[in-house]
Design a protein around this motif. Structure first.
Motif, PDB file in Angstrom:
ATOM      1  N   VAL A 195     -29.509  37.173  88.224  1.00  0.00           N
ATOM      2  CA  VAL A 195     -28.671  35.503  88.954  1.00  0.00           C
ATOM      3  C   VAL A 195     -27.390  35.515  87.962  1.00  0.00           C
ATOM      4  CG1 VAL A 195     -28.453  33.435  89.850  1.00  0.00           C
ATOM      5  CG2 VAL A 195     -30.509  34.625  90.667  1.00  0.00           C
ATOM      6  N   ALA A 236     -24.051  37.388  89.066  1.00  0.00           N
ATOM      7  CA  ALA A 236     -22.546  35.944  88.847  1.00  0.00           C
ATOM      8  C   ALA A 236     -21.607  36.576  87.789  1.00  0.00           C
ATOM      9  CB  ALA A 236     -22.931  34.609  88.734  1.00  0.00           C
ATOM     10  N   LEU A 285     -24.380  27.115  87.898  1.00  0.00           N
ATOM     11  CA  LEU A 285     -25.517  27.550  88.525  1.00  0.00           C
ATOM     12  C   LEU A 285     -26.435  26.384  88.333  1.00  0.00           C
ATOM     13  CD1 LEU A 285     -25.363  31.479  88.246  1.00  0.00           C
ATOM     14  CD2 LEU A 285     -25.315  30.670  90.396  1.00  0.00           C
ATOM     15  N   ASP A 321     -30.465  27.239  91.787  1.00  0.00           N
ATOM     16  CA  ASP A 321     -30.273  28.830  92.806  1.00  0.00           C
ATOM     17  C   ASP A 321     -31.036  29.732  90.842  1.00  0.00           C
ATOM     18  OD1 ASP A 321     -28.094  27.321  94.101  1.00  0.00           O
ATOM     19  OD2 ASP A 321     -26.486  26.892  91.777  1.00  0.00           O
ATOM     20  N   LEU A 322     -31.143  29.377  90.090  1.00  0.00           N
ATOM     21  CA  LEU A 322     -31.013  30.165  89.269  1.00  0.00           C
ATOM     22  C   LEU A 322     -32.700  30.713  89.698  1.00  0.00           C
ATOM     23  CD1 LEU A 322     -30.736  29.035  85.972  1.00  0.00           C
ATOM     24  CD2 LEU A 322     -29.178  31.116  87.307  1.00  0.00           C
TER      25      LEU A 322
END
Length: 260
Positions: free
Chosen positions: A216, A220, A189, A193-194
């Motif tokens: 997040v 995952a 990530l 993405d975070l």
């Protein structure tokens, strides 16, 4: 230190620990290709029991990456153990003290040198009745966002068949037959993405950004664990700091029972 530093010390330690570990478990990991080939990264995993550090360190070590954890400072004061974990570059965590930031600085230095830091975002062994991950703390997200490195989510299932601790703290141990431990390493990530769109202040995540990034990360890890167990994780993760209004999660049969 780099991701390969202290290799001889790790080999010596692994030569003592892994034969015992392999006498208790049959580890199966997949997704090792998701470890970044170079550069620092933060690895995060679910926390089932006290033998998890060996399980999680195993695939990194096999990939040639010397695993380093954020470990409780009290462990560094234990005779012999303290000397060993200091020698192999583990990072002490000083929770609730004036030295709390020292841990993050030491971990940041490791990441800046291209090393890998392993973090259990839950901060402790899960207390979810179904052994799903709990709500995470923000330390892993903070490290990744401040250092601008990826987070590699990991999940494993099976350690609890060897050493199980129930919600009341009672432990049971089973040495035979050897237990299968399944693990999966997810795709990295990135900081984007975070926090989609990036940080408002690069290198200085806000409380809201840290909270979102942590959600997040935990989503995952939970998703990966669901793959291993063949089950759907709870929509809301168990919060050990909230008043208990009911049980979160259910214990499934995939991967074996969680209680002896």
């Amino acid at each position: 230190m780099s991701r390969t530093s202290q290799r001889s010390a790790f080999r010596l330690l692994a030569g003592m620990i892994l034969p015992v570990y392999r006498s208790l478990t049959v580890p199966h990991w997949r997704g090792q290709e998701n470890f970044p080939a170079e550069g620092g990264f933060v690895a995060v995993a679910n926390h089932l029991t006290e033998i998890d550090p060996i399980t999680v360190a195993y695939p990194l070590y096999k990939a040639g990456i010397m695993p380093r954890f954020l470990a409780k400072e009290s462990l560094f004061r234990v005779p012999v153990m303290g000397t060993i974990i200091t020698r192999i570059g583990q990072v002490p965590v000083y929770r609730g003290t004036s030295r709390a930031k020292d841990s993050l600085r030491a971990a940041r230095a490791e990441l800046d040198s291209g090393g890998a830091i392993i973090v259990y975002p839950e901060g402790t062994i899960t207390r979810d009745p179904g052994m799903w991950p709990m709500r995470g703390r923000t330390g892993a997200a903070r490290l990744a966002l401040e250092a601008s490195v990826p987070v590699v989510p990991m999940a494993h299932w099976g350690d609890q068949e060897v050493l199980y601790r129930d919600p009341e703290g009672h432990r049971t141990f089973s040495a035979w037959p050897r237990k299968t431990v399944d693990g999966i390493i997810g795709e990295p990530l990135t900081p984007e993405d975070l926090v989609p769109g990036g940080l408002q202040r690069p290198g200085h995540p806000s409380a809201e950004e840290l909270a979102h990034a942590t959600e997040v990360v935990m989503a995952a890890v939970s998703h990966l664990l669901g793959q291993l167990r063949g089950e759907t994780p709870p929509e809301q993760l168990f919060d050990p700091r909230a008043p208990r209004t009911g049980e979160a999660g259910t214990v499934g049969n995939a991967g074996g029972s969680v209680a002896p």
